[in-house]
Design an enzyme around this catalytic site. Sequence first.
Site, PDB file in Angstrom:
ATOM      1  N   ASP A  16       0.816  -1.228   0.000  1.00 15.59           N
ATOM      2  CA  ASP A  16       0.000   0.000   0.000  1.00 15.59           C
ATOM      3  C   ASP A  16       0.842   1.268   0.000  1.00 15.59           C
ATOM      4  O   ASP A  16       0.427   2.298   0.531  1.00 15.59           O
ATOM      5  CB  ASP A  16      -0.961   0.035   1.207  1.00 15.59           C
ATOM      6  CG  ASP A  16      -1.786  -1.225   1.316  1.00 15.59           C
ATOM      7  OD1 ASP A  16      -2.229  -1.711   0.273  1.00 15.59           O
ATOM      8  OD2 ASP A  16      -1.955  -1.726   2.447  1.00 15.59           O
ATOM      9  N   LYS A  19       2.143   2.171  -5.117  1.00 21.20           N
ATOM     10  CA  LYS A  19       2.842   1.716  -6.327  1.00 21.20           C
ATOM     11  C   LYS A  19       2.069   2.078  -7.590  1.00 21.20           C
ATOM     12  O   LYS A  19       2.670   2.405  -8.604  1.00 21.20           O
ATOM     13  CB  LYS A  19       3.016   0.201  -6.288  1.00 21.20           C
ATOM     14  CG  LYS A  19       4.144  -0.260  -5.402  1.00 21.20           C
ATOM     15  CD  LYS A  19       4.291  -1.756  -5.441  1.00 21.20           C
ATOM     16  CE  LYS A  19       3.223  -2.498  -4.677  1.00 21.20           C
ATOM     17  NZ  LYS A  19       3.266  -2.430  -3.236  1.00 21.20           N
ATOM     18  N   GLY A  43      -4.048  -4.542  -4.856  1.00 22.52           N
ATOM     19  CA  GLY A  43      -4.988  -3.584  -5.434  1.00 22.52           C
ATOM     20  C   GLY A  43      -4.231  -2.322  -5.782  1.00 22.52           C
ATOM     21  O   GLY A  43      -3.949  -1.516  -4.914  1.00 22.52           O
ATOM     22  N   HIS A  44      -3.855  -2.210  -7.054  1.00 24.66           N
ATOM     23  CA  HIS A  44      -3.099  -1.030  -7.484  1.00 24.66           C
ATOM     24  C   HIS A  44      -4.061  -0.035  -8.122  1.00 24.66           C
ATOM     25  O   HIS A  44      -4.614  -0.281  -9.177  1.00 24.66           O
ATOM     26  CB  HIS A  44      -2.010  -1.423  -8.490  1.00 24.66           C
ATOM     27  CG  HIS A  44      -0.956  -2.298  -7.890  1.00 24.66           C
ATOM     28  ND1 HIS A  44       0.068  -2.849  -8.606  1.00 24.66           N
ATOM     29  CD2 HIS A  44      -0.766  -2.697  -6.609  1.00 24.66           C
ATOM     30  CE1 HIS A  44       0.838  -3.568  -7.798  1.00 24.66           C
ATOM     31  NE2 HIS A  44       0.346  -3.490  -6.583  1.00 24.66           N
ATOM     32  N   THR A 132      -6.525 -11.430   3.097  1.00 23.35           N
ATOM     33  CA  THR A 132      -7.507 -10.760   2.234  1.00 23.35           C
ATOM     34  C   THR A 132      -8.632 -11.721   1.850  1.00 23.35           C
ATOM     35  O   THR A 132      -9.586 -11.319   1.197  1.00 23.35           O
ATOM     36  CB  THR A 132      -6.829 -10.244   0.952  1.00 23.35           C
ATOM     37  OG1 THR A 132      -6.239 -11.360   0.271  1.00 23.35           O
ATOM     38  CG2 THR A 132      -5.762  -9.209   1.252  1.00 23.35           C
ATOM     39  N   GLN A 225       2.266  -6.232  -2.767  1.00 24.55           N
ATOM     40  CA  GLN A 225       2.491  -6.281  -1.313  1.00 24.55           C
ATOM     41  C   GLN A 225       3.801  -5.541  -0.968  1.00 24.55           C
ATOM     42  O   GLN A 225       4.178  -4.640  -1.684  1.00 24.55           O
ATOM     43  CB  GLN A 225       2.516  -7.720  -0.787  1.00 24.55           C
ATOM     44  CG  GLN A 225       1.159  -8.414  -0.809  1.00 24.55           C
ATOM     45  CD  GLN A 225       0.761  -8.938  -2.160  1.00 24.55           C
ATOM     46  OE1 GLN A 225       1.531  -9.583  -2.833  1.00 24.55           O
ATOM     47  NE2 GLN A 225      -0.452  -8.686  -2.588  1.00 24.55           N
ATOM     48  N   THR A 302      -9.940  -4.799   0.766  1.00 21.27           N
ATOM     49  CA  THR A 302     -10.902  -5.197   1.805  1.00 21.27           C
ATOM     50  C   THR A 302     -11.625  -4.005   2.442  1.00 21.27           C
ATOM     51  O   THR A 302     -12.578  -4.206   3.183  1.00 21.27           O
ATOM     52  CB  THR A 302     -10.162  -5.943   2.930  1.00 21.27           C
ATOM     53  OG1 THR A 302      -9.131  -5.079   3.423  1.00 21.27           O
ATOM     54  CG2 THR A 302      -9.533  -7.231   2.434  1.00 21.27           C
ATOM     55  N   LYS A 332       3.490  10.326  -0.556  1.00 15.64           N
ATOM     56  CA  LYS A 332       2.565  10.938   0.404  1.00 15.64           C
ATOM     57  C   LYS A 332       3.234  11.865   1.423  1.00 15.64           C
ATOM     58  O   LYS A 332       2.797  11.925   2.577  1.00 15.64           O
ATOM     59  CB  LYS A 332       1.760   9.837   1.099  1.00 15.64           C
ATOM     60  CG  LYS A 332       0.802   9.105   0.141  1.00 15.64           C
ATOM     61  CD  LYS A 332      -0.073   8.145   0.885  1.00 15.64           C
ATOM     62  CE  LYS A 332      -1.493   8.185   0.400  1.00 15.64           C
ATOM     63  NZ  LYS A 332      -2.406   7.296   1.095  1.00 15.64           N
TER      64      LYS A 332
HETATM   65  P1  IMP Z   1      -2.993 -12.787   2.070  1.00 19.21           P
HETATM   66  O1  IMP Z   1      -1.957 -12.313   1.107  1.00 19.21           O
HETATM   67  O2  IMP Z   1      -4.404 -12.522   1.596  1.00 19.21           O
HETATM   68  O3  IMP Z   1      -2.781 -14.203   2.479  1.00 19.21           O
HETATM   69  O4  IMP Z   1      -2.853 -11.918   3.413  1.00 19.21           O
HETATM   70  C1  IMP Z   1      -1.733 -12.038   4.276  1.00 19.21           C
HETATM   71  C2  IMP Z   1      -1.382 -10.697   4.901  1.00 19.21           C
HETATM   72  O5  IMP Z   1      -0.884  -9.831   3.899  1.00 19.21           O
HETATM   73  C3  IMP Z   1      -2.577  -9.973   5.539  1.00 19.21           C
HETATM   74  O6  IMP Z   1      -2.108  -9.246   6.664  1.00 19.21           O
HETATM   75  C4  IMP Z   1      -3.007  -9.002   4.461  1.00 19.21           C
HETATM   76  O7  IMP Z   1      -3.675  -7.882   4.992  1.00 19.21           O
HETATM   77  C5  IMP Z   1      -1.664  -8.618   3.862  1.00 19.21           C
HETATM   78  N1  IMP Z   1      -1.747  -8.207   2.464  1.00 19.21           N
HETATM   79  C6  IMP Z   1      -1.913  -9.005   1.390  1.00 19.21           C
HETATM   80  N2  IMP Z   1      -1.926  -8.276   0.258  1.00 19.21           N
HETATM   81  C7  IMP Z   1      -1.724  -7.005   0.620  1.00 19.21           C
HETATM   82  C8  IMP Z   1      -1.598  -5.784  -0.132  1.00 19.21           C
HETATM   83  O8  IMP Z   1      -1.658  -5.729  -1.370  1.00 19.21           O
HETATM   84  N3  IMP Z   1      -1.385  -4.658   0.620  1.00 19.21           N
HETATM   85  C9  IMP Z   1      -1.276  -4.699   1.968  1.00 19.21           C
HETATM   86  N4  IMP Z   1      -1.395  -5.794   2.696  1.00 19.21           N
HETATM   87  C10 IMP Z   1      -1.610  -6.958   2.027  1.00 19.21           C
END
Ligand code: IMP
Length: 425
Positions: A16, A19, A43-44, A132, A225, A302, A332
Amino acid sequence: MTQGKVDALLGIVFGDEGKGKVVDCFTPKYDVVARFAGGPNAGHTIIFEGKKFVLRSIPSGIFDEGKLNIIGNGCVIAPDLFMAEAKELEAAGYDLKSRLHISKRAHLILPTHRVLDRAYEAAKGKNKVGTTGKGIGPTYSEKASRTGLRVGDILEGFDAKYQALKARHEQMLSDLHFTEYDITDEEKLWLEGVEYMRQFPLTDTEVEINQALREGKSVLAEGAQGTLLDIDHGTYPFVSSSNTVCGGVCTGLGVAPGTIGEVFGIFKAYSTRVGAGPFPVELFDETGDKIREIGHEYGAVTGRDRRCGWVDLVALKYAIMVNGVTQLIMMKGDVLDTFPTIKACVAYEKDGQQTTTMPYDTEGWRAVYEELPGWQTDLTQMTSEDAFPQAFKDYIKYLETELETPITIVSVGPDRAQTIERVKA
Ligand code: IMP
Protein backbone atom coordinates in the site's frame (compact mmCIF):
# COMPACT_ATOMS: atom_id res chain seq x y z
CA MET A 1 14.99 2.69 -17.09
CA THR A 2 17.74 0.33 -18.19
CA GLN A 3 17.79 -1.12 -21.70
CA GLY A 4 18.15 -4.90 -21.76
CA LYS A 5 17.57 -5.11 -17.99
CA VAL A 6 14.75 -5.81 -15.58
CA ASP A 7 14.13 -2.88 -13.26
CA ALA A 8 12.17 -3.76 -10.14
CA LEU A 9 9.62 -1.51 -8.54
CA LEU A 10 8.93 -2.78 -5.04
CA GLY A 11 6.91 -1.81 -2.03
CA ILE A 12 9.43 -2.10 0.77
CA VAL A 13 7.30 -1.97 3.89
CA PHE A 14 3.82 -3.51 4.33
CA GLY A 15 2.43 -2.80 0.85
CA ASP A 16 0.00 0.00 0.00
CA GLU A 17 2.89 2.37 -0.60
CA GLY A 18 1.15 3.82 -3.66
CA LYS A 19 2.84 1.72 -6.33
CA GLY A 20 -0.09 2.26 -8.68
CA LYS A 21 0.65 5.92 -9.11
CA VAL A 22 4.38 5.41 -9.58
CA VAL A 23 3.91 2.57 -12.04
CA ASP A 24 1.61 4.84 -13.99
CA CYS A 25 4.45 7.37 -14.30
CA PHE A 26 7.04 4.65 -15.01
CA THR A 27 5.32 2.37 -17.52
CA PRO A 28 5.55 4.68 -20.56
CA LYS A 29 9.32 4.23 -20.38
CA TYR A 30 9.27 0.39 -20.52
CA ASP A 31 8.64 -2.13 -23.29
CA VAL A 32 7.43 -4.93 -21.01
CA VAL A 33 5.62 -4.70 -17.66
CA ALA A 34 5.43 -7.91 -15.62
CA ARG A 35 3.90 -9.07 -12.36
CA PHE A 36 6.04 -11.68 -10.64
CA ALA A 37 4.30 -12.58 -7.36
CA GLY A 38 0.99 -12.43 -5.56
CA GLY A 39 -2.47 -12.31 -7.04
CA PRO A 40 -5.81 -10.62 -6.40
CA ASN A 41 -4.75 -9.78 -2.85
CA ALA A 42 -3.12 -6.72 -4.45
CA GLY A 43 -4.99 -3.58 -5.43
CA HIS A 44 -3.10 -1.03 -7.48
CA THR A 45 -5.20 2.07 -7.93
CA ILE A 46 -4.50 3.83 -11.20
CA ILE A 47 -6.15 6.98 -12.43
CA PHE A 48 -5.86 6.96 -16.18
CA GLU A 49 -7.41 9.45 -18.61
CA GLY A 50 -9.74 10.66 -15.87
CA LYS A 51 -10.95 7.15 -14.99
CA LYS A 52 -10.06 5.20 -11.88
CA PHE A 53 -9.10 1.53 -12.14
CA VAL A 54 -8.06 -0.88 -9.41
CA LEU A 55 -5.73 -3.46 -10.93
CA ARG A 56 -5.37 -6.68 -8.97
CA SER A 57 -3.73 -9.28 -11.20
CA ILE A 58 -3.19 -7.33 -14.40
CA PRO A 59 0.05 -5.35 -14.80
CA SER A 60 -0.17 -1.59 -15.00
CA GLY A 61 1.28 -1.33 -18.51
CA ILE A 62 -2.08 -2.48 -19.86
CA PHE A 63 -3.22 1.01 -20.80
CA ASP A 64 -0.49 1.53 -23.40
CA GLU A 65 -0.78 0.07 -26.85
CA GLY A 66 2.32 -1.74 -28.04
CA LYS A 67 3.47 -2.75 -24.60
CA LEU A 68 3.70 -6.38 -23.58
CA ASN A 69 2.20 -7.15 -20.16
CA ILE A 70 2.99 -10.39 -18.43
CA ILE A 71 1.50 -12.27 -15.50
CA GLY A 72 4.54 -14.31 -14.53
CA ASN A 73 4.96 -17.85 -13.26
CA GLY A 74 5.34 -16.63 -9.65
CA CYS A 75 1.78 -15.30 -9.60
CA VAL A 76 -1.47 -16.96 -8.59
CA ILE A 77 -4.59 -16.17 -10.56
CA ALA A 78 -8.32 -16.50 -9.87
CA PRO A 79 -10.08 -16.88 -13.25
CA ASP A 80 -13.36 -15.32 -12.07
CA LEU A 81 -11.70 -12.25 -10.57
CA PHE A 82 -9.36 -11.99 -13.53
CA MET A 83 -12.34 -12.03 -15.89
CA ALA A 84 -14.14 -9.28 -13.94
CA GLU A 85 -11.01 -7.11 -13.89
CA ALA A 86 -10.24 -7.70 -17.56
CA LYS A 87 -13.80 -7.14 -18.76
CA GLU A 88 -13.93 -3.79 -17.00
CA LEU A 89 -10.82 -2.72 -18.87
CA GLU A 90 -12.18 -4.08 -22.15
CA ALA A 91 -15.42 -2.17 -21.60
CA ALA A 92 -13.34 0.98 -21.16
CA GLY A 93 -11.83 0.33 -24.60
CA TYR A 94 -8.51 -1.35 -23.85
CA ASP A 95 -7.65 -4.28 -26.07
CA LEU A 96 -6.26 -6.75 -23.57
CA LYS A 97 -5.92 -9.87 -25.64
CA SER A 98 -3.19 -8.38 -27.79
CA ARG A 99 -1.29 -6.95 -24.81
CA LEU A 100 -1.46 -9.49 -22.03
CA HIS A 101 0.32 -12.83 -21.86
CA ILE A 102 -0.19 -15.20 -18.94
CA SER A 103 2.39 -17.73 -17.81
CA LYS A 104 1.31 -21.33 -18.19
CA ARG A 105 3.22 -21.96 -14.96
CA ALA A 106 1.23 -19.50 -12.81
CA HIS A 107 -1.01 -21.30 -10.32
CA LEU A 108 -4.80 -21.22 -10.28
CA ILE A 109 -6.79 -20.11 -7.25
CA LEU A 110 -9.86 -22.35 -7.00
CA PRO A 111 -13.09 -21.30 -5.25
CA THR A 112 -12.31 -23.98 -2.66
CA HIS A 113 -8.92 -22.34 -1.98
CA ARG A 114 -10.84 -19.27 -0.85
CA VAL A 115 -13.00 -21.41 1.42
CA LEU A 116 -9.84 -23.03 2.80
CA ASP A 117 -8.40 -19.54 3.42
CA ARG A 118 -11.46 -18.77 5.57
CA ALA A 119 -11.30 -22.15 7.28
CA TYR A 120 -7.60 -21.80 8.19
CA GLU A 121 -8.20 -18.29 9.50
CA ALA A 122 -11.16 -19.48 11.59
CA ALA A 123 -9.05 -22.33 12.99
CA LYS A 124 -6.35 -19.87 14.08
CA GLY A 125 -8.65 -18.21 16.60
CA LYS A 126 -6.99 -15.09 17.98
CA ASN A 127 -3.81 -15.69 15.97
CA LYS A 128 -5.53 -14.87 12.69
CA VAL A 129 -3.28 -13.42 9.97
CA GLY A 130 -6.11 -11.20 8.74
CA THR A 131 -5.72 -12.36 5.15
CA THR A 132 -7.51 -10.76 2.23
CA GLY A 133 -9.56 -13.97 1.91
CA LYS A 134 -8.56 -14.43 -1.72
CA GLY A 135 -7.17 -17.94 -1.26
CA ILE A 136 -3.54 -16.85 -1.55
CA GLY A 137 -2.07 -18.97 1.26
CA PRO A 138 -3.85 -22.24 0.35
CA THR A 139 -2.88 -21.82 -3.34
CA TYR A 140 0.81 -21.26 -2.62
CA SER A 141 0.74 -24.11 -0.06
CA GLU A 142 -0.62 -26.36 -2.74
CA LYS A 143 2.08 -25.19 -5.15
CA ALA A 144 4.72 -26.20 -2.58
CA SER A 145 2.92 -29.50 -1.94
CA ARG A 146 3.04 -30.17 -5.70
CA THR A 147 -0.67 -30.75 -5.90
CA GLY A 148 -1.80 -27.45 -7.44
CA LEU A 149 -3.30 -26.66 -10.81
CA ARG A 150 -1.47 -24.37 -13.18
CA VAL A 151 -2.77 -22.11 -15.91
CA GLY A 152 -1.39 -24.53 -18.52
CA ASP A 153 -3.71 -27.19 -17.11
CA ILE A 154 -6.75 -25.44 -18.53
CA LEU A 155 -5.57 -26.27 -22.05
CA GLU A 156 -6.12 -30.02 -21.83
CA GLY A 157 -8.18 -32.45 -19.76
CA PHE A 158 -9.05 -29.70 -17.34
CA ASP A 159 -12.41 -30.87 -16.05
CA ALA A 160 -11.10 -34.10 -14.52
CA LYS A 161 -8.13 -32.33 -12.90
CA TYR A 162 -10.41 -29.66 -11.48
CA GLN A 163 -12.95 -32.13 -10.10
CA ALA A 164 -10.20 -34.19 -8.46
CA LEU A 165 -8.64 -31.19 -6.73
CA LYS A 166 -12.01 -29.83 -5.66
CA ALA A 167 -12.89 -33.20 -4.11
CA ARG A 168 -9.59 -33.16 -2.22
CA HIS A 169 -10.37 -29.67 -0.90
CA GLU A 170 -13.85 -30.74 0.15
CA GLN A 171 -12.32 -33.58 2.12
CA MET A 172 -9.85 -31.16 3.76
CA LEU A 173 -12.69 -28.81 4.69
CA SER A 174 -14.69 -31.66 6.12
CA ASP A 175 -11.65 -32.72 8.19
CA LEU A 176 -11.54 -29.16 9.54
CA HIS A 177 -15.28 -29.37 10.31
CA PHE A 178 -15.76 -26.36 8.06
CA THR A 179 -18.92 -27.26 6.23
CA GLU A 180 -20.90 -24.02 6.15
CA TYR A 181 -20.11 -22.87 2.65
CA ASP A 182 -21.76 -22.83 -0.74
CA ILE A 183 -19.67 -22.19 -3.82
CA THR A 184 -22.37 -22.87 -6.43
CA ASP A 185 -22.59 -19.33 -7.86
CA GLU A 186 -18.92 -18.65 -7.37
CA GLU A 187 -17.95 -21.84 -9.16
CA LYS A 188 -20.17 -21.04 -12.13
CA LEU A 189 -18.43 -17.70 -12.57
CA TRP A 190 -15.05 -19.31 -11.97
CA LEU A 191 -15.61 -21.85 -14.76
CA GLU A 192 -16.73 -19.00 -17.04
CA GLY A 193 -13.49 -17.29 -16.08
CA VAL A 194 -11.50 -20.37 -17.11
CA GLU A 195 -13.25 -20.34 -20.50
CA TYR A 196 -12.51 -16.61 -20.85
CA MET A 197 -8.85 -17.09 -19.94
CA ARG A 198 -8.48 -19.56 -22.81
CA GLN A 199 -8.87 -16.59 -25.19
CA PHE A 200 -5.61 -15.09 -23.92
CA PRO A 201 -2.10 -16.03 -24.98
CA LEU A 202 -1.10 -18.58 -22.32
CA THR A 203 2.61 -18.82 -22.91
CA ASP A 204 6.09 -19.63 -21.64
CA THR A 205 6.53 -16.09 -20.40
CA GLU A 206 10.07 -16.68 -19.10
CA VAL A 207 11.16 -17.39 -22.68
CA GLU A 208 9.42 -14.24 -23.92
CA ILE A 209 10.99 -12.01 -21.27
CA ASN A 210 14.47 -13.35 -21.90
CA GLN A 211 13.99 -12.89 -25.64
CA ALA A 212 12.91 -9.28 -25.03
CA LEU A 213 16.02 -8.71 -22.90
CA ARG A 214 18.26 -10.13 -25.61
CA GLU A 215 16.69 -7.67 -28.03
CA GLY A 216 17.70 -4.84 -25.69
CA LYS A 217 14.16 -4.14 -24.51
CA SER A 218 13.43 -2.80 -21.05
CA VAL A 219 11.34 -4.71 -18.53
CA LEU A 220 9.62 -3.37 -15.43
CA ALA A 221 8.90 -5.93 -12.73
CA GLU A 222 5.92 -4.58 -10.84
CA GLY A 223 5.92 -5.71 -7.23
CA ALA A 224 2.89 -6.41 -5.09
CA GLN A 225 2.49 -6.28 -1.31
CA GLY A 226 5.72 -5.28 0.45
CA THR A 227 8.98 -6.62 1.86
CA LEU A 228 7.63 -7.12 5.38
CA LEU A 229 4.88 -9.32 3.96
CA ASP A 230 7.44 -11.55 2.19
CA ILE A 231 7.13 -15.21 3.16
CA ASP A 232 10.85 -15.41 4.04
CA HIS A 233 11.76 -11.89 5.07
CA GLY A 234 8.54 -10.50 6.48
CA THR A 235 7.05 -10.59 9.95
CA TYR A 236 6.28 -14.32 9.75
CA PRO A 237 3.67 -15.75 10.27
CA PHE A 238 1.85 -12.47 9.66
CA VAL A 239 2.85 -12.34 6.02
CA SER A 240 1.55 -13.20 2.58
CA SER A 241 2.67 -16.41 0.91
CA SER A 242 4.99 -15.32 -1.89
CA ASN A 243 8.43 -13.76 -2.26
CA THR A 244 7.67 -10.10 -2.66
CA VAL A 245 11.35 -9.09 -2.47
CA CYS A 246 13.69 -8.54 -5.38
CA GLY A 247 14.76 -12.20 -5.37
CA GLY A 248 11.14 -13.01 -6.23
CA VAL A 249 11.59 -11.17 -9.52
CA CYS A 250 14.12 -13.81 -10.62
CA THR A 251 12.07 -16.82 -9.56
CA GLY A 252 8.71 -15.28 -10.45
CA LEU A 253 9.68 -14.31 -13.98
CA GLY A 254 12.47 -16.74 -14.80
CA VAL A 255 15.21 -14.14 -15.22
CA ALA A 256 18.79 -14.43 -13.98
CA PRO A 257 20.05 -12.21 -11.10
CA GLY A 258 22.47 -10.47 -13.47
CA THR A 259 19.59 -9.11 -15.54
CA ILE A 260 18.33 -6.95 -12.66
CA GLY A 261 18.98 -3.25 -13.26
CA GLU A 262 17.65 -0.57 -10.93
CA VAL A 263 15.76 -1.58 -7.81
CA PHE A 264 13.28 1.12 -6.89
CA GLY A 265 12.04 0.90 -3.30
CA ILE A 266 8.77 2.68 -2.56
CA PHE A 267 7.84 3.79 0.91
CA LYS A 268 5.54 6.36 2.47
CA ALA A 269 6.66 9.34 4.56
CA TYR A 270 4.98 7.41 7.39
CA SER A 271 4.03 3.75 7.95
CA THR A 272 0.87 1.69 7.55
CA ARG A 273 -0.08 -1.95 7.95
CA VAL A 274 -3.31 -3.76 7.18
CA GLY A 275 -4.13 -7.08 8.84
CA ALA A 276 -2.69 -8.53 12.01
CA GLY A 277 0.92 -8.82 13.16
CA PRO A 278 3.64 -6.84 14.89
CA PHE A 279 3.90 -3.16 14.04
CA PRO A 280 6.14 -1.39 16.57
CA VAL A 281 5.46 2.10 15.19
CA GLU A 282 1.68 1.78 15.42
CA LEU A 283 0.00 4.88 16.90
CA PHE A 284 -3.19 4.28 18.86
CA ASP A 285 -3.79 7.97 19.48
CA GLU A 286 -5.16 11.01 17.66
CA THR A 287 -2.00 11.29 15.59
CA GLY A 288 -2.59 7.81 14.14
CA ASP A 289 -6.22 8.68 13.39
CA LYS A 290 -5.17 11.92 11.78
CA ILE A 291 -2.65 10.18 9.50
CA ARG A 292 -5.33 7.63 8.51
CA GLU A 293 -7.86 10.32 7.76
CA ILE A 294 -5.59 12.66 5.82
CA GLY A 295 -3.87 9.80 4.00
CA HIS A 296 -7.17 7.95 3.25
CA GLU A 297 -5.61 4.83 4.70
CA TYR A 298 -8.29 2.24 4.08
CA GLY A 299 -7.56 -1.08 2.32
CA ALA A 300 -8.01 -1.12 -1.51
CA VAL A 301 -9.09 -4.80 -1.51
CA THR A 302 -10.90 -5.20 1.80
CA GLY A 303 -11.77 -1.62 2.78
CA ARG A 304 -10.32 -2.25 6.27
CA ASP A 305 -8.80 0.62 8.31
CA ARG A 306 -5.03 0.59 7.90
CA ARG A 307 -2.99 0.81 11.07
CA CYS A 308 -0.84 3.96 10.99
CA GLY A 309 2.45 5.14 12.50
CA TRP A 310 5.61 7.15 11.92
CA VAL A 311 8.29 6.16 9.44
CA ASP A 312 10.30 3.10 10.53
CA LEU A 313 14.02 3.29 9.74
CA VAL A 314 14.73 -0.15 11.21
CA ALA A 315 12.30 -1.72 8.74
CA LEU A 316 13.47 0.44 5.84
CA LYS A 317 17.16 -0.33 6.38
CA TYR A 318 16.35 -4.04 6.45
CA ALA A 319 14.26 -3.80 3.29
CA ILE A 320 16.94 -1.83 1.46
CA MET A 321 19.43 -4.54 2.39
CA VAL A 322 17.41 -7.60 1.35
CA ASN A 323 16.24 -6.03 -1.89
CA GLY A 324 19.43 -4.25 -2.89
CA VAL A 325 17.45 -1.03 -3.34
CA THR A 326 19.34 1.45 -5.54
CA GLN A 327 16.84 4.33 -5.43
CA LEU A 328 14.09 5.27 -3.03
CA ILE A 329 10.73 6.78 -3.87
CA MET A 330 8.94 8.56 -1.05
CA MET A 331 5.16 8.78 -1.33
CA LYS A 332 2.56 10.94 0.40
CA GLY A 333 4.90 13.54 1.86
CA ASP A 334 1.94 15.95 1.88
CA VAL A 335 0.01 13.82 4.40
CA LEU A 336 2.35 15.12 7.11
CA ASP A 337 1.92 18.79 6.09
CA THR A 338 0.07 19.86 9.22
CA PHE A 339 2.11 18.12 11.90
CA PRO A 340 4.26 20.43 14.06
CA THR A 341 6.63 17.55 14.82
CA ILE A 342 7.57 14.50 12.76
CA LYS A 343 9.00 11.36 14.32
CA ALA A 344 11.21 8.64 12.88
CA CYS A 345 11.69 5.25 14.52
CA VAL A 346 15.45 4.69 14.82
CA ALA A 347 15.50 1.56 17.02
CA TYR A 348 13.26 -1.03 18.70
CA GLU A 349 13.33 -1.59 22.44
CA LYS A 350 12.26 -4.60 24.53
CA ASP A 351 13.12 -5.53 28.13
CA GLY A 352 15.68 -2.71 28.36
CA GLN A 353 17.45 -3.87 25.19
CA GLN A 354 17.65 -1.88 21.98
CA THR A 355 18.21 -3.04 18.42
CA THR A 356 18.67 -1.11 15.20
CA THR A 357 18.50 -4.23 13.05
CA MET A 358 15.31 -6.12 12.30
CA PRO A 359 14.78 -8.72 15.03
CA TYR A 360 13.76 -12.31 14.21
CA ASP A 361 10.56 -11.82 16.17
CA THR A 362 9.18 -8.30 15.95
CA GLU A 363 6.47 -9.10 18.52
CA GLY A 364 6.56 -7.02 21.70
CA TRP A 365 9.11 -4.43 20.55
CA ARG A 366 8.50 -0.74 21.17
CA ALA A 367 9.65 2.00 18.82
CA VAL A 368 12.37 4.46 19.87
CA TYR A 369 11.98 7.77 18.07
CA GLU A 370 13.96 10.76 16.97
CA GLU A 371 12.00 13.98 16.59
CA LEU A 372 12.26 16.35 13.70
CA PRO A 373 10.51 19.66 13.09
CA GLY A 374 7.45 19.52 10.84
CA TRP A 375 7.21 21.85 7.83
CA GLN A 376 3.60 22.97 8.38
CA THR A 377 3.33 24.07 4.77
CA ASP A 378 1.07 22.83 1.98
CA LEU A 379 3.31 20.78 -0.34
CA THR A 380 0.58 19.79 -2.78
CA GLN A 381 1.02 22.69 -5.19
CA MET A 382 4.79 22.42 -5.37
CA THR A 383 6.23 21.39 -8.69
CA SER A 384 9.92 21.38 -7.96
CA GLU A 385 12.25 20.51 -5.17
CA ASP A 386 13.44 24.12 -4.95
CA ALA A 387 10.02 25.15 -3.69
CA PHE A 388 10.08 22.73 -0.75
CA PRO A 389 10.18 24.30 2.73
CA GLN A 390 13.54 23.84 4.47
CA ALA A 391 12.11 21.47 7.11
CA PHE A 392 10.83 19.10 4.40
CA LYS A 393 14.20 19.27 2.60
CA ASP A 394 15.80 18.43 5.93
CA TYR A 395 13.45 15.47 6.43
CA ILE A 396 14.43 14.08 3.01
CA LYS A 397 18.12 14.65 3.71
CA TYR A 398 17.80 13.02 7.12
CA LEU A 399 16.21 9.89 5.60
CA GLU A 400 18.76 9.70 2.80
CA THR A 401 21.62 9.93 5.26
CA GLU A 402 20.16 7.36 7.64
CA LEU A 403 19.20 4.97 4.85
CA GLU A 404 22.36 5.55 2.78
CA THR A 405 20.25 5.50 -0.38
CA PRO A 406 19.13 8.41 -2.58
CA ILE A 407 15.47 9.43 -2.64
CA THR A 408 15.06 10.23 -6.31
CA ILE A 409 11.30 10.77 -6.46
CA VAL A 410 9.06 12.49 -3.94
CA SER A 411 5.29 12.44 -4.25
CA VAL A 412 3.21 15.24 -2.74
CA GLY A 413 -0.31 14.31 -3.89
CA PRO A 414 -2.34 11.80 -5.89
CA ASP A 415 -1.96 13.51 -9.25
CA ARG A 416 0.69 12.65 -11.80
CA ALA A 417 1.83 16.31 -11.71
CA GLN A 418 2.49 16.01 -7.98
CA THR A 419 5.40 13.65 -8.58
CA ILE A 420 8.70 15.43 -8.22
CA GLU A 421 11.83 13.90 -9.68
CA ARG A 422 14.98 14.91 -7.84
CA VAL A 423 18.43 14.83 -9.29
CA LYS A 424 19.96 11.47 -8.39
CA ALA A 425 22.18 12.17 -5.40
P1 IMP B 1 -2.99 -12.79 2.07
O1 IMP B 1 -1.96 -12.31 1.11
O2 IMP B 1 -4.40 -12.52 1.60
O3 IMP B 1 -2.78 -14.20 2.48
O4 IMP B 1 -2.85 -11.92 3.41
C1 IMP B 1 -1.73 -12.04 4.28
C2 IMP B 1 -1.38 -10.70 4.90
O5 IMP B 1 -0.88 -9.83 3.90
C3 IMP B 1 -2.58 -9.97 5.54
O6 IMP B 1 -2.11 -9.25 6.66
C4 IMP B 1 -3.01 -9.00 4.46
O7 IMP B 1 -3.67 -7.88 4.99
C5 IMP B 1 -1.66 -8.62 3.86
N1 IMP B 1 -1.75 -8.21 2.46
C6 IMP B 1 -1.91 -9.00 1.39
N2 IMP B 1 -1.93 -8.28 0.26
C7 IMP B 1 -1.72 -7.01 0.62
C8 IMP B 1 -1.60 -5.78 -0.13
O8 IMP B 1 -1.66 -5.73 -1.37
N3 IMP B 1 -1.39 -4.66 0.62
C9 IMP B 1 -1.28 -4.70 1.97
N4 IMP B 1 -1.39 -5.79 2.70
C10 IMP B 1 -1.61 -6.96 2.03
